[in-house]
Design a protein around this motif. Structure first.
Motif, PDB file in Angstrom:
ATOM      1  N   PHE A 171       0.854  -1.286  -0.396  1.00 24.36           N
ATOM      2  CA  PHE A 171      -0.233  -0.035   0.269  1.00 24.36           C
ATOM      3  C   PHE A 171       0.951   0.887  -0.013  1.00 24.36           C
ATOM      4  CE2 PHE A 171      -1.437   3.397   2.838  1.00 24.36           C
ATOM      5  CZ  PHE A 171      -2.832   3.448   2.426  1.00 24.36           C
ATOM      6  N   ILE A 172       2.006   1.287   0.686  1.00 23.84           N
ATOM      7  CA  ILE A 172       2.974   2.374   0.813  1.00 23.84           C
ATOM      8  C   ILE A 172       3.198   2.720  -0.522  1.00 23.84           C
ATOM      9  CG2 ILE A 172       4.440   3.555   1.657  1.00 23.84           C
ATOM     10  CD1 ILE A 172       4.332   1.666   4.580  1.00 23.84           C
ATOM     11  N   ASP A 173       4.012   1.413  -1.157  1.00 20.17           N
ATOM     12  CA  ASP A 173       5.181   1.869  -2.144  1.00 20.17           C
ATOM     13  C   ASP A 173       3.610   1.996  -3.256  1.00 20.17           C
ATOM     14  OD1 ASP A 173       6.681   1.016  -1.326  1.00 20.17           O
ATOM     15  OD2 ASP A 173       6.756  -1.289  -1.538  1.00 20.17           O
ATOM     16  N   LYS A 174       2.964   1.528  -3.660  1.00 22.40           N
ATOM     17  CA  LYS A 174       1.809   1.810  -4.304  1.00 22.40           C
ATOM     18  C   LYS A 174       1.155   3.617  -4.241  1.00 22.40           C
ATOM     19  CE  LYS A 174      -2.918   0.777  -6.337  1.00 22.40           C
ATOM     20  NZ  LYS A 174      -4.455   0.139  -5.984  1.00 22.40           N
ATOM     21  N   ASN A 175       0.806   4.331  -3.292  1.00 25.83           N
ATOM     22  CA  ASN A 175       0.971   5.434  -2.563  1.00 25.83           C
ATOM     23  C   ASN A 175       1.619   6.705  -2.492  1.00 25.83           C
ATOM     24  OD1 ASN A 175      -2.527   5.032  -2.909  1.00 25.83           O
ATOM     25  ND2 ASN A 175      -1.918   3.396  -1.799  1.00 25.83           N
TER      26      ASN A 175
ATOM     27  N   VAL B 193      -7.632  11.485   2.456  1.00 28.53           N
ATOM     28  CA  VAL B 193      -7.311  10.922   2.940  1.00 28.53           C
ATOM     29  C   VAL B 193      -6.929   9.521   3.232  1.00 28.53           C
ATOM     30  CG1 VAL B 193      -7.618   9.539   5.648  1.00 28.53           C
ATOM     31  CG2 VAL B 193      -8.596  12.262   5.216  1.00 28.53           C
ATOM     32  N   VAL B 194      -5.808   9.361   2.913  1.00 28.72           N
ATOM     33  CA  VAL B 194      -5.064   7.743   2.092  1.00 28.72           C
ATOM     34  C   VAL B 194      -4.469   7.021   2.842  1.00 28.72           C
ATOM     35  CG1 VAL B 194      -3.213   7.083   0.893  1.00 28.72           C
ATOM     36  CG2 VAL B 194      -3.499   9.502   0.517  1.00 28.72           C
ATOM     37  N   SER B 195      -5.501   5.870   3.239  1.00 25.82           N
ATOM     38  CA  SER B 195      -5.089   5.091   4.266  1.00 25.82           C
ATOM     39  C   SER B 195      -5.537   3.615   4.412  1.00 25.82           C
ATOM     40  CB  SER B 195      -5.798   5.632   5.889  1.00 25.82           C
ATOM     41  OG  SER B 195      -6.766   6.278   5.556  1.00 25.82           O
TER      42      SER B 195
ATOM     43  N   PHE C 153      -3.661  -7.828  16.339  1.00 23.89           N
ATOM     44  CA  PHE C 153      -3.386  -6.200  16.414  1.00 23.89           C
ATOM     45  C   PHE C 153      -4.644  -5.925  15.048  1.00 23.89           C
ATOM     46  CE2 PHE C 153       0.244  -8.578  18.134  1.00 23.89           C
ATOM     47  CZ  PHE C 153       0.735  -7.683  19.353  1.00 23.89           C
ATOM     48  N   GLN C 154      -4.559  -4.512  15.193  1.00 25.91           N
ATOM     49  CA  GLN C 154      -4.884  -3.765  14.411  1.00 25.91           C
ATOM     50  C   GLN C 154      -3.602  -2.921  13.751  1.00 25.91           C
ATOM     51  OE1 GLN C 154      -8.587  -1.975  14.921  1.00 25.91           O
ATOM     52  NE2 GLN C 154      -8.919  -1.220  12.362  1.00 25.91           N
ATOM     53  N   VAL C 155      -3.604  -2.937  12.323  1.00 25.50           N
ATOM     54  CA  VAL C 155      -2.524  -2.106  11.612  1.00 25.50           C
ATOM     55  C   VAL C 155      -2.632  -1.227  11.053  1.00 25.50           C
ATOM     56  CG1 VAL C 155      -0.583  -2.229  10.905  1.00 25.50           C
ATOM     57  CG2 VAL C 155      -0.917  -4.053  11.985  1.00 25.50           C
ATOM     58  N   GLU C 156      -3.050   0.390  11.120  1.00 23.85           N
ATOM     59  CA  GLU C 156      -3.359   0.915  10.640  1.00 23.85           C
ATOM     60  C   GLU C 156      -1.683   2.321  10.042  1.00 23.85           C
ATOM     61  OE1 GLU C 156      -5.870   3.567  12.847  1.00 23.85           O
ATOM     62  OE2 GLU C 156      -8.030   2.025  11.492  1.00 23.85           O
ATOM     63  N   CYS C 157      -2.038   2.610   8.727  1.00 24.42           N
ATOM     64  CA  CYS C 157      -0.995   3.268   7.225  1.00 24.42           C
ATOM     65  C   CYS C 157      -1.875   4.221   7.015  1.00 24.42           C
ATOM     66  CB  CYS C 157      -0.529   2.416   6.928  1.00 24.42           C
ATOM     67  SG  CYS C 157       0.394   3.477   5.990  1.00 24.42           S
ATOM     68  N   ILE C 158      -1.058   5.600   7.871  1.00 25.66           N
ATOM     69  CA  ILE C 158      -2.110   6.451   7.052  1.00 25.66           C
ATOM     70  C   ILE C 158      -0.840   7.435   6.095  1.00 25.66           C
ATOM     71  CG2 ILE C 158      -3.033   9.290   6.934  1.00 25.66           C
ATOM     72  CD1 ILE C 158      -4.554   7.918   9.736  1.00 25.66           C
TER      73      ILE C 158
END
Length: 588
Positions: A309-313, A323-325, A337-342
């Motif tokens: 997701f990070i490499d793409k956006n 909001v890109v998350s 675990f819940q992992v979130e990326c913004i």
């Protein structure tokens, strides 16, 4: 020895400015002076030439009226002026006819190549300042052409002639005086200007060294003073903003360290900017290999989705309001675990890791509780429905049967009412502790009340009571909840201990803060695998038998929550000589 590091002397700004402007002004004045000097000098040459031309005209008139000889010419000159005037009469061919300063018997060379003669031949008049080739002295020559002759008059270029050509010194003195006045005024204004510059320079040095700046310093009332005031005010605002940002930064770091989430912020090249302790712990708990560097989180296989997701956006342009998350769940080592990326607009991004194991467990328990409640409600409701359908669908049913069925319906409603009351009580203990009031009560009296209320059931099962409680046993608590603790434990023994057994209620210890109780029976006890789950809601060791005995499956859950309400702890164990024992504490 290296002198490069020695401070170089620099003129103060106002002196440097003064010398610069003064140099330009002096240069300008000198240019004007020399221009005016040359202009005045040429003007005086023209004036002297005009005088000599007048002499030429007089001599020509005399020459035209009579034959001109050297003696005659000297006589005319003496009649015109007492100066050392020299007159020469020359033909247009350059031959000297007569010369007042020379013996005519001695011929003179041709004067055709003399500058003033050449000018007179070309323009009619001419003058020059040069050395006489005949006498070897400097003369001022002025000549004029008259038809076939040229008359040239001259004066020696000596002190008397120079005085006539000398420029007027009044203008020079005027320039000197004006220049001095201008210099004084210029120095005054440069010095005055330097005060504002010095204040600005002092401010810049203090600002560079991050020292406090006095914003109330007195400034000159000019443009530089206004600019200095605005710069100091802007700097003060920036300094205050910097301090506020520093405070907010400290708050942010404190929040990061004390946050219940694992948080980390990364730069656009995936380098960690800041990360709290929980993030490092959670990432290492998820990773199969210990991470010595937080930047290696993107190499953990479990974070592959977030990495993609990070490499793409990360290098994709997005609108400011987008909001890109993205988020994902990771289950590892019995933890969820819940992992979130913004991703932010400046291409930095945040990764948060939350341990939601408890929330997942609570969600599971709530689902299970809902299923259990539905199941527990279904049994009495189905029984009531069945009995009522039987009565309604069989009008010929005997009164004895109808009465039996109605009595069973009534028993089920009593069970249903008890179940609803227990559920309501548990919910109030869990969510609304403030609904229960504290008061001074006597535990001895409460236990006696429980024993009296259970006397019939104890007698039916031939069960005995061994009660050893201090009298009195005061406690600051809630009467209803304290009653429910001992009543539910008593009901549990009545249901499962068996006939002919003994129930023991002991306060085996007390201190300044707590009572320590043991509630036990000498019945069969329970298997070890059930001990840790006895206090779960709707948990039954023998489900079929429990329903036949009329229990709701919530009694021991109520006991545990009521004990916790009174700041105590409870646990269950099997006695060595048989039976089940509950050990619990109650805060006085």
């Amino acid at each position: 020895m290296n002198n490069d590091n020695k401070p170089q002397y620099r003129l103060p700004f106002y002196k440097e400015l003064f010398f610069s402007i003064a140099t330009l002004f002096v240069t300008f004045v000198l240019v004007i002076f020399f221009f005016q000097y040359n202009l005045d000098k040429e003007s005086r040459k023209e004036m002297l030439n005009s005088i000599l031309q007048d002499y030429n005209n007089l001599i020509y008139r005399e020459y035209s009226s009579s034959k001109m000889t050297e003696a005659r010419l000297d006589s005319i000159i003496r009649g015109i002026t007492d100066k050392n005037l020299r007159v020469t009469i020359i033909t247009v061919g350059g031959k000297v006819l007569t010369d007042s300063g020379h013996d005519d018997s001695i011929p003179l060379p041709s004067h055709k190549d003399r500058p003033e003669i050449m000018q007179a031949l070309n323009t009619g008049v001419g003058y020059s300042v040069r050395k006489s080739e005949t006498l070897g002295r400097d003369f001022f020559y002025s000549s004029r052409r008259y038809d076939d002759i040229i008359i040239r008059s001259s004066l020696p270029f000596d002190v008397s002639t120079l005085s006539m050509l000398k420029a007027d010194n009044k203008f020079t003195y005027f320039l000197i005086v004006i220049s001095l006045l201008v210099m004084i005024i210029l120095y005054y204004f440069c010095n005055k200007l330097s005060k504002s510059i010095s204040i600005l320079q002092d401010f810049s040095q203090k600002a560079e060294q991050d020292k406090p700046v006095d914003i109330h310093v007195k400034l000159a009332k000019n443009d530089i003073g206004d600019i200095t005031h605005n710069i100091i005010r802007i700097y003060k605002n920036l300094r205050n903003t910097k301090e506020e940002l520093s405070i907010e930064k400290e708050k942010l770091f404190s929040h990061l360290q004390f946050s219940r989430e694992g948080l980390a912020v990364f730069s656009h090249d995936k380098r960690v900017i800041v990360a709290n302790n929980l993030f490092v712990q959670y990432v290492n708990l998820i990773s199969d290999i210990p991470l010595t560097n937080t930047n290696n989180v993107f190499n953990v296989p479990d974070f592959k989705k977030i990495t993609i997701f990070i490499d793409k956006n990360l290098n994709t342009w997005h609108k400011n309001d987008d909001v890109v998350s993205d988020s994902m769940l990771i289950t590892k080592n019995s933890k969820t675990f819940q992992v979130e990326c913004i991703i932010f607009q400046d291409r930095t991004f945040e990764i948060s890791v939350s341990n939601i194991t408890l929330q997942e467990e609570e969600s599971r328990l709530k689902r299970q509780l809902t299923q259990n409640i539905a199941h527990e409600l279904k049994t009495p409701v189905s029984s009531i429905q069945g009995y009522m359908e039987t009565i309604l669908s069989n009008p010929a049913l005997s009164e004895e049967k109808k009465t039996l069925f109605l009595e069973r319906c009534y028993a089920q409603t009593i069970r249903l009412t008890g179940l609803l009351q227990d559920i309501s009580l548990l919910n109030r203990i869990d969510e609304s502790n403030d609904l229960f009031d504290y008061e001074k009560v006597d535990l001895n009296a409460i236990i006696s009340e429980v024993i009296n209320d259970s006397a019939v059931a104890l007698e039916e099962k031939n069960m005995s009571i061994n009660c050893q409680i201090p009298n009195p046993a005061p406690i600051n608590g809630n009467h209803a909840l304290l009653y429910s603790i001992f009543r539910n434990l008593m009901d549990n023994s009545l249901s499962y201990a068996g006939n002919g057994t003994q129930v023991s209620i002991l306060c085996y210890l007390q201190d300044n803060n707590y009572y320590y109780f043991s509630f036990s029976d000498n019945g069969p006890g329970v298997a070890e695998e059930h001990l840790n789950r006895l206090f779960e809601r709707f948990y039954r060791v023998d489900k079929g038998r429990s329903r036949k005995l009329g229990g709701t499956g919530l009694g021991l859950a109520i006991v545990k929550n009521a004990v916790l309400f009174h700041k105590g702890e409870i646990l269950a164990k099997n006695r060595l000589d048989g039976g089940l024992e509950f050990l619990f504490t109650l805060k006085k």
